[in-house]
Motif scaffolding. Structure first.
Motif, PDB file in Angstrom:
ATOM      1  N   ASN A   6       0.806  -1.219   0.000  1.00  0.00           N
ATOM      2  CA  ASN A   6       0.000   0.000   0.000  1.00  0.00           C
ATOM      3  C   ASN A   6       0.842   1.273   0.000  1.00  0.00           C
ATOM      4  N   ALA A   7       2.145   1.116  -0.172  1.00  0.00           N
ATOM      5  CA  ALA A   7       3.012   2.289  -0.238  1.00  0.00           C
ATOM      6  C   ALA A   7       2.666   3.124  -1.468  1.00  0.00           C
ATOM      7  N   ILE A   8       2.802   4.431  -1.349  1.00  0.00           N
ATOM      8  CA  ILE A   8       2.468   5.338  -2.443  1.00  0.00           C
ATOM      9  C   ILE A   8       3.600   5.367  -3.473  1.00  0.00           C
ATOM     10  N   VAL A   9       3.211   5.276  -4.745  1.00  0.00           N
ATOM     11  CA  VAL A   9       4.163   5.316  -5.850  1.00  0.00           C
ATOM     12  C   VAL A   9       4.286   6.727  -6.417  1.00  0.00           C
ATOM     13  N   ASP A  10       3.144   7.384  -6.624  1.00  0.00           N
ATOM     14  CA  ASP A  10       3.171   8.720  -7.233  1.00  0.00           C
ATOM     15  C   ASP A  10       1.762   9.303  -7.266  1.00  0.00           C
ATOM     16  N   TRP A  11       1.699  10.534  -7.760  1.00  0.00           N
ATOM     17  CA  TRP A  11       0.439  11.213  -8.034  1.00  0.00           C
ATOM     18  C   TRP A  11      -0.101  10.796  -9.399  1.00  0.00           C
ATOM     19  N   VAL A  12      -1.419  10.719  -9.525  1.00  0.00           N
ATOM     20  CA  VAL A  12      -2.099  10.509 -10.804  1.00  0.00           C
ATOM     21  C   VAL A  12      -3.307  11.434 -10.849  1.00  0.00           C
ATOM     22  N   VAL A  13      -3.985  11.464 -11.993  1.00  0.00           N
ATOM     23  CA  VAL A  13      -5.234  12.216 -12.125  1.00  0.00           C
ATOM     24  C   VAL A  13      -6.312  11.281 -12.651  1.00  0.00           C
ATOM     25  N   VAL A  14      -7.468  11.298 -12.023  1.00  0.00           N
ATOM     26  CA  VAL A  14      -8.625  10.553 -12.501  1.00  0.00           C
ATOM     27  C   VAL A  14      -9.633  11.551 -13.056  1.00  0.00           C
ATOM     28  N   GLU A  15     -10.133  11.245 -14.254  1.00  0.00           N
ATOM     29  CA  GLU A  15     -11.111  12.104 -14.909  1.00  0.00           C
ATOM     30  C   GLU A  15     -12.427  11.354 -15.104  1.00  0.00           C
ATOM     31  N   LEU A  16     -13.522  12.037 -14.917  1.00  0.00           N
ATOM     32  CA  LEU A  16     -14.835  11.532 -15.329  1.00  0.00           C
ATOM     33  C   LEU A  16     -15.268  12.349 -16.526  1.00  0.00           C
ATOM     34  N   ARG A  17     -15.625  11.641 -17.606  1.00  0.00           N
ATOM     35  CA  ARG A  17     -15.931  12.300 -18.871  1.00  0.00           C
ATOM     36  C   ARG A  17     -17.365  12.008 -19.315  1.00  0.00           C
ATOM     37  N   ALA A  68      -6.002   5.932   1.419  1.00  0.00           N
ATOM     38  CA  ALA A  68      -6.783   4.709   1.594  1.00  0.00           C
ATOM     39  C   ALA A  68      -8.158   4.743   0.943  1.00  0.00           C
ATOM     40  N   SER A  69      -8.822   5.869   0.914  1.00  0.00           N
ATOM     41  CA  SER A  69     -10.227   5.945   0.503  1.00  0.00           C
ATOM     42  C   SER A  69     -10.393   5.984  -1.014  1.00  0.00           C
ATOM     43  N   PRO A  70     -11.539   5.477  -1.508  1.00  0.00           N
ATOM     44  CA  PRO A  70     -11.855   5.658  -2.927  1.00  0.00           C
ATOM     45  C   PRO A  70     -12.119   7.127  -3.209  1.00  0.00           C
ATOM     46  N   LEU A  71     -12.148   7.487  -4.484  1.00  0.00           N
ATOM     47  CA  LEU A  71     -12.323   8.883  -4.863  1.00  0.00           C
ATOM     48  C   LEU A  71     -13.794   9.270  -4.898  1.00  0.00           C
ATOM     49  N   VAL A  72     -14.079  10.487  -4.485  1.00  0.00           N
ATOM     50  CA  VAL A  72     -15.435  11.026  -4.492  1.00  0.00           C
ATOM     51  C   VAL A  72     -15.487  12.214  -5.448  1.00  0.00           C
ATOM     52  N   PHE A  73     -16.486  12.222  -6.337  1.00  0.00           N
ATOM     53  CA  PHE A  73     -16.680  13.316  -7.277  1.00  0.00           C
ATOM     54  C   PHE A  73     -18.038  13.961  -7.027  1.00  0.00           C
ATOM     55  N   ASP A  74     -18.091  15.273  -7.138  1.00  0.00           N
ATOM     56  CA  ASP A  74     -19.344  16.006  -6.920  1.00  0.00           C
ATOM     57  C   ASP A  74     -20.176  16.031  -8.197  1.00  0.00           C
TER      58      ASP A  74
END
Length: 256
Positions: free
Chosen positions: A85-96, A124-130
């Motif tokens: 569960n160690a962090i590798v890097d930053w990413v971006v998730v997009e909803l299209r 740890a948490s899943p992503l939340v989008f408004d």
């Protein structure tokens, strides 16, 4: 909730009405080719070990235009987690948009773990989008890998919905959108080498991804290295920019 319609007499009818969720949650899983070890099934976390992962998301500074997201930060203790569960890097998730996949409706900067789980900045948490519950194309971007997007819209709601880009069974948009990695732990991975973050891999010619690697190490002596850094040119994501010799960053680009 229940809504009653039809007046107050014996003809009243009870109708079950479920309002659309006011936000959606998603649990993305993916593999980045650069740091992936197909003998272990895990990505390397050298950037975390060397303490060069920035506290603030790097994509805004790269010129990426966020929609609703941007400016996310990570607390130091999140980067202390080790093992899978160690962090590798930053990413971006997009909803299209489901109708127009090129239209980005919402973005979130997130963190990717060694096992491929993409999590919120709490580690740890899943992503939340408004956004209202509905169908959306899901896309994943990384600063020196090509992005990937689902071929068809995914139904999202207030419960975490899983999208695993590491599986061949997850259909993706376009042709050869992922690289098939073999080994003890085969996987479908995001293509490594988009050093210029311009959505293409290019080894030679103008605006290629190879020249910036040489420039980063000084531009004249190809055997030079740049160590303990967080750089686009570090395609292997091991904290070292290397143009020549074993384990260099140029070879991955050439192979792709």
């Amino acid at each position: 909730m229940k809504m009653f319609m039809g007046g107050t007499g014996r003809g009243d009818v009870a109708v079950n009405f479920i309002p659309p969720s006011l936000n959606v949650m998603i649990a993305v899983h993916a593999v980045l080719e650069g740091p992936y070890n197909n003998a272990t099934g895990l990505m390397g976390d050298a950037l975390r070990i060397f303490q060069v992962i920035p506290a603030n998301e790097p994509y805004t500074a790269l010129g990426y235009t966020h929609v609703g997201g941007g400016g996310e930060s990570v607390a130091p203790q999140v980067l202390e987690t080790t093992l899978s569960n160690a962090i590798v890097d930053w990413v971006v998730v997009e909803l299209r948009s489901s109708a127009t996949p090129a239209t980005v409706l919402a973005t979130r900067s997130a963190l990717i773990q060694r096992d491929g789980d993409v999590v919120a900045t709490d580690g740890a948490s899943p992503l939340v989008f408004d956004l209202l519950g509905g169908d959306y194309h899901v896309a994943l971007r990384h600063r020196n890998h090509l992005g990937v997007m689902t071929q068809t819209p995914v139904a999202l709601n207030a419960s975490p919905t899983g999208v695993d880009f590491g599986l061949a069974s997850t259909m993706t948009y376009g042709t050869n959108a992922r690289k098939s990695l073999t080994g003890t732990f085969p996987a479908q991975a995001l293509w490594a080498g988009d050093v210029t973050f311009n959505k293409q891999l290019k080894y030679a010619g103008s605006s290629n991804d190879r020249d910036p690697i040489l420039v980063a190490i000084g531009g004249t002596v190809p055997t030079n290295t740049l160590s303990l850094v967080y750089r686009q040119e570090d395609i292997t994501m091991n904290g070292v920019v290397k143009y020549a010799g074993s384990g260099n960053d140029r070879d991955i680009l050439l192979q792709n």
